[in-house]
Scaffold this active site. Structure first.
Site, PDB file in Angstrom:
ATOM      1  N   GLU A 209       0.836  -1.201   0.000  1.00 41.21           N
ATOM      2  CA  GLU A 209       0.000   0.000   0.000  1.00 41.21           C
ATOM      3  C   GLU A 209       0.875   1.257   0.000  1.00 41.21           C
ATOM      4  O   GLU A 209       0.572   2.246  -0.690  1.00 41.21           O
ATOM      5  CB  GLU A 209      -0.930  -0.003   1.212  1.00 41.21           C
ATOM      6  CG  GLU A 209      -1.760   1.265   1.399  1.00 41.21           C
ATOM      7  CD  GLU A 209      -2.732   1.510   0.253  1.00 41.21           C
ATOM      8  OE1 GLU A 209      -3.291   2.629   0.199  1.00 41.21           O
ATOM      9  OE2 GLU A 209      -2.940   0.609  -0.588  1.00 41.21           O
TER      10      GLU A 209
ATOM     11  N   CYS B 132      66.737  -1.359  15.870  1.00 42.12           N
ATOM     12  CA  CYS B 132      67.702  -1.235  14.780  1.00 42.12           C
ATOM     13  C   CYS B 132      68.577  -0.027  15.092  1.00 42.12           C
ATOM     14  O   CYS B 132      68.064   1.058  15.398  1.00 42.12           O
ATOM     15  CB  CYS B 132      66.974  -1.038  13.454  1.00 42.12           C
ATOM     16  SG  CYS B 132      68.005  -0.381  12.141  1.00 42.12           S
TER      17      CYS B 132
ATOM     18  N   LYS C 234      25.477   1.937  21.895  1.00 45.26           N
ATOM     19  CA  LYS C 234      26.552   2.470  21.069  1.00 45.26           C
ATOM     20  C   LYS C 234      26.559   1.705  19.755  1.00 45.26           C
ATOM     21  O   LYS C 234      27.136   0.632  19.642  1.00 45.26           O
ATOM     22  CB  LYS C 234      27.908   2.359  21.765  1.00 45.26           C
ATOM     23  CG  LYS C 234      29.022   3.065  21.025  1.00 45.26           C
ATOM     24  CD  LYS C 234      30.321   3.000  21.794  1.00 45.26           C
ATOM     25  CE  LYS C 234      31.392   3.803  21.067  1.00 45.26           C
ATOM     26  NZ  LYS C 234      31.651   3.320  19.697  1.00 45.26           N
TER      27      LYS C 234
END
Length: 800
Positions: free
Chosen positions: A37, A458, A136
């Site tokens: 409808e 390093c 949330k």
């Protein structure tokens, strides 16, 4: 349409009916007609509007898709959406991951409202705060602006201050009203909420993508975000997104005084609310709500990753204010991480900005909490050892806070016979330099112990392209030197082509070098050169942050700049002197000192400041008034970590011997007059060592040089023109950054706070000032614009 009705009347009737059906379907969740409808009425309206185009209006239900695709009207198909500056910033929320964090949040709220809350009851129970409880949703936060009841703009959250204009796309979301219902709405109203993709639509979208051989979305959040940013609004409409409102950003005039009443009013105006919305009195009721939602989470028709609690009363929210970019009156209580089993295929090693060589797990792809996970952090080799991890193992993967994938546990009984150990490389996987394990030096009461750290590094420093690229990316970032146009890909090109071997090389780049880079033309080249030139005059705080000193974030960089005033002092400062600065502990102090002791780092800084490169630091000055003459002799003795000497014994010693020279020269008899034999012997043994005597004298000399010595002239903070005044900065300033404005106000003796209260002396409001300005008006606090601030500073001899 009846014989007596005109086309305009029937069109108006159909629009009203369709709007009412939309309201019942999306807001009340009580559809009054079948979908067939609704579709019949919609088709009739569309046919009538086609016959009478002069009667089409923007708010008609048929006009939700009324714009051409951006790709058809813009020169480039990947052009960004237009920027939108939010009237009031869209802040993020602090997170709680357990009950204790929620209890702490509630405690902070009650302490912040101590003067506002009623007293506890006779049984010792404290006052309870009323909270709104909201889901949330795992979607995309949006801002919707209505003028005189009509939707005129939609925008993404963006960075909180500036988002993207997505008006054409939000119009396609059927649960977002194009015009408001009822009456009484403000002439200008900004509503905020979450656009999300229902689970059933997400599954439909991915099934269609698989059938067509296309790419699937990892989760409904990504699907929603990707859909709302489509260049063609008709694509967004086909994605069937939904919307829930969670609050008001801005409104002209008065609104109800609680969060829940405001949401109820929004509902009456046509905005859908989540049905799980509830009120809770006290933190225990909040925790009960959280548990209830956790039980029904999987039954919900949409994805959520937690619940949000907000102080319900708006006046209480204003009283609590904000911390940095988070409200103090709201928190997101996240759900526990989801876990899955998968196989560890390999471990690779990445090199970061500071040279840290970090193991990364490469996993057999697995769905965890709706996201495909194929990589996970292993933090460091100590974590690998703790897990007992071997390549080939079956492992438990968790998305912590539903965000960061982590390897939580090895399923030892499933270990294959060919499992291999995880070995740290002896050479850097990027540059081949040696990889060394860091050492932790612990200093306490005259003793120094060395142990192995968890980090491998390093040693190639900027010779290592991985470190160089990350160092440059950090150096040019918005909160550092703010060189616009130097994104990650551009930095990689500059390093790979050998054009940039240190941050200083950025300032020798020329037009011919840049225009040869991929993606650059004349205009973009000149823009980048201009941005580099504009960065030559950074504030001291920005420059210090840009250097990338380990453990020195933006706030610590500001503290160093504000306290010591000059880069030379920061470079020269001994660790013991640095610990006189608030919130600088021994470990951070040694990191700062060691950074500036490094010959290579000093060379880069010198190159940046030489005339060829021309970086000129701004706002350099004296040591802050708070640090002037702040040191005491007994305090310095404590910092030397002499065995058995604490604050009390140090005070006794200084009361007897009032100079460092006297203490160094004192014999056992002098020392035993005020100290125990053990303490006296400790002092004597300490100063017998030449290195200790030298260090003590170096510290005293530097305290004298910096004006921090106990015999230095004390600057009168009280005598400064703004002494005792608390100021607040809000909005965007054009003539100077807020950091610079803060530093200049502090140099006049003011305290600069992040929140407005009755104790605030003045609020400086720049462009797009938000809730702080509103609270200032509410509390009758003086407000000053930027021009007035510039004049005030000029009156005190400080230029803008």
């Amino acid at each position: 349409m009846t014989d007596s009705q005109t086309a305009a009347e029937r069109i108006a009737q159909l629009r009203s009916e369709l709007d009412d059906h939309n309201y019942r379907y999306y807001v009340l969740d009580e559809p009054s007609v079948p979908d067939a409808e609704y579709d019949r009425l919609f088709r009739e309206l569309k046919a009538l509007e086609t016959e009478h185009p002069e009667l089409i209006t923007p708010e008609s239900p048929t006009q939700r898709v009324g714009s051409k695709a951006l790709s058809a009207v813009l020169p480039r198909p990947n052009v960004a959406f237009a920027p939108v500056r939010h009237l009031i910033p869209m802040l993020s929320l602090d997170n709680a991951f357990d009950e204790q964090a929620m209890l702490e949040f509630d405690r902070r709220v009650r302490e912040g409202l101590a003067e506002e809350l009623p007293p506890g009851d006779l049984f010792g129970n404290g006052p309870e705060v009323e909270y709104s409880c909201e889901l949330k949703l795992d979607g995309l936060a949006v801002s919707l602006l209505y003028e005189n009841g009509f939707l005129v703009r939609g925008a993404t959250r963006g960075d909180g201050s500036v988002g993207e204009d997505i008006t054409a796309n939000v119009r396609t979301v059927r649960s977002i009203p194009l015009r408001l219902r009822g009456d009484g709405w403000p002439a200008s109203l900004e509503v905020r909420g979450e656009v999300y993709m229902p689970k059933v639509e997400f599954e439909r979208l991915n099934a269609e993508a698989i059938a067509e051989g296309g790419k699937t979305f990892a989760n409904p959040r990504n699907a929603a975000a990707g859909s709302i940013r489509q260049l063609d609004p008709s694509v967004t409409e086909m994605r069937r997104l939904s919307f829930f409102t969670y609050g008001v950003g801005f409104a002209e005039g008065d609104l109800p005084g609680t969060q829940l009443d405001r949401l109820a009013l929004l509902r009456s105006w046509g905005f859908p609310l989540n049905r799980e919305l509830k009120k809770a009195v006290g933190v225990q009721a909040c925790l009960a709500y959280y548990q209830d939602i956790a039980i029904k989470r999987d039954e919900l028709p949409y994805e959520i990753d937690g619940v949000v609690f907000k102080v319900n009363r708006i006046d209480f929210q204003l009283e609590l204010g904000f911390r940095a970019r988070e409200p103090r009156w709201a928190i997101a209580h996240k759900f526990p991480a989801r876990e899955e089993l998968t196989e560890l295929l390999d471990v690779e090693f990445q090199v970061g900005r500071t040279g840290a060589v970090t193991p990364v797990a490469r996993l057999k792809p697995v769905q965890v909490a709706g996201v495909t996970v194929s990589n996970a952090t292993l933090h460091n080799m100590d974590e690998v050892a703790r897990l007992g991890l071997m390549i080939g193992d079956t492992v438990i993967i968790r998305r912590a806070g539903d965000v960061i994938p982590q390897v939580m546990q090895v399923v030892a009984e499933r270990r294959p016979d060919d499992a291999r150990p995880v070995d740290i490389p002896t050479q850097c996987p990027v540059c081949g330099s040696q990889v060394e394990r860091t050492q932790l030096v612990k200093r306490s009461k005259g003793k120094e112990s060395v142990s192995e750290g968890a980090i491998y590094r390093c040693v190639g420093r900027l010779f290592c392209q991985a470190q160089l690229k990350q160092a440059i990316i950090h150096f040019v970032s918005r909160r550092a030197m703010d060189i616009d146009g130097l994104g990650d890909k551009i930095v990689e090109q500059l390093v790979d082509k050998g054009l940039v071997k240190s941050p200083a090389d950025l300032y020798t780049l020329i037009y011919d070098q840049i225009i040869e880079l991929e993606g650059f033309a004349e205009v973009s080249t000149r823009n980048l050169l201009g941005s580099i030139a504009n960065s030559r005059k950074p504030s001291l705080a920005r420059f210090v942050f840009a250097l990338g000193i380990p453990d020195v974030g933006e706030e610590t960089a500001k503290l160093l700049a504000r306290s010591l005033g000059k880069l030379d002092r920061i470079q020269e400062a001994l660790p013991e002197v640095l610990t006189y600065l608030p919130d600088v502990g021994a470990e951070v102090a040694y990191e700062i000192h060691n950074f500036f002791e490094d010959e290579h780092n000093c060379k880069v800084i010198a190159e940046l400041r030489d005339p060829q490169h021309g970086v000129l630091l701004q706002d350099e000055g004296d040591v802050s008034a708070e640090l002037a003459a702040c040191a005491t002799l007994d305090g310095m003795l404590v910092k030397l970590n002499i065995t058995s000497i604490g604050p009390t014994s140090a005070r006794k010693l200084v009361a007897k011997l009032d100079s460092l020279d006297k203490i160094i020269a004192a014999d056992g008899i002098d020392l035993r007059q005020v100290l125990s034999s053990k303490q006296a012997d400790a002092v004597r043994e300490f100063f017998k060592v030449e290195a200790n005597r030298k260090l003590a004298r170096e510290i005293e000399a530097q305290l004298l040089e910096f004006g921090m010595h106990w015999n230095s002239a004390r600057k009168s903070v009280e005598g400064l023109p703004l002494a005792g005044q608390t100021w607040v900065l809000t909005g965007t300033l054009e003539r100077m950054s807020r950091d610079i404005a803060k530093a200049r106000l502090e140099s006049l003796g003011a305290k600069v706070s992040n929140s407005v209260s009755t104790k605030t002396h003045c609020v400086v409001a720049g462009e797009s000032a938000g809730s702080k300005l509103a609270k200032a008006h509410e509390l009758n606090v003086a407000v000053m614009d930027e021009e007035q601030l510039v004049k005030l500073l000029a009156d005190h001899g400080i230029g803008a």
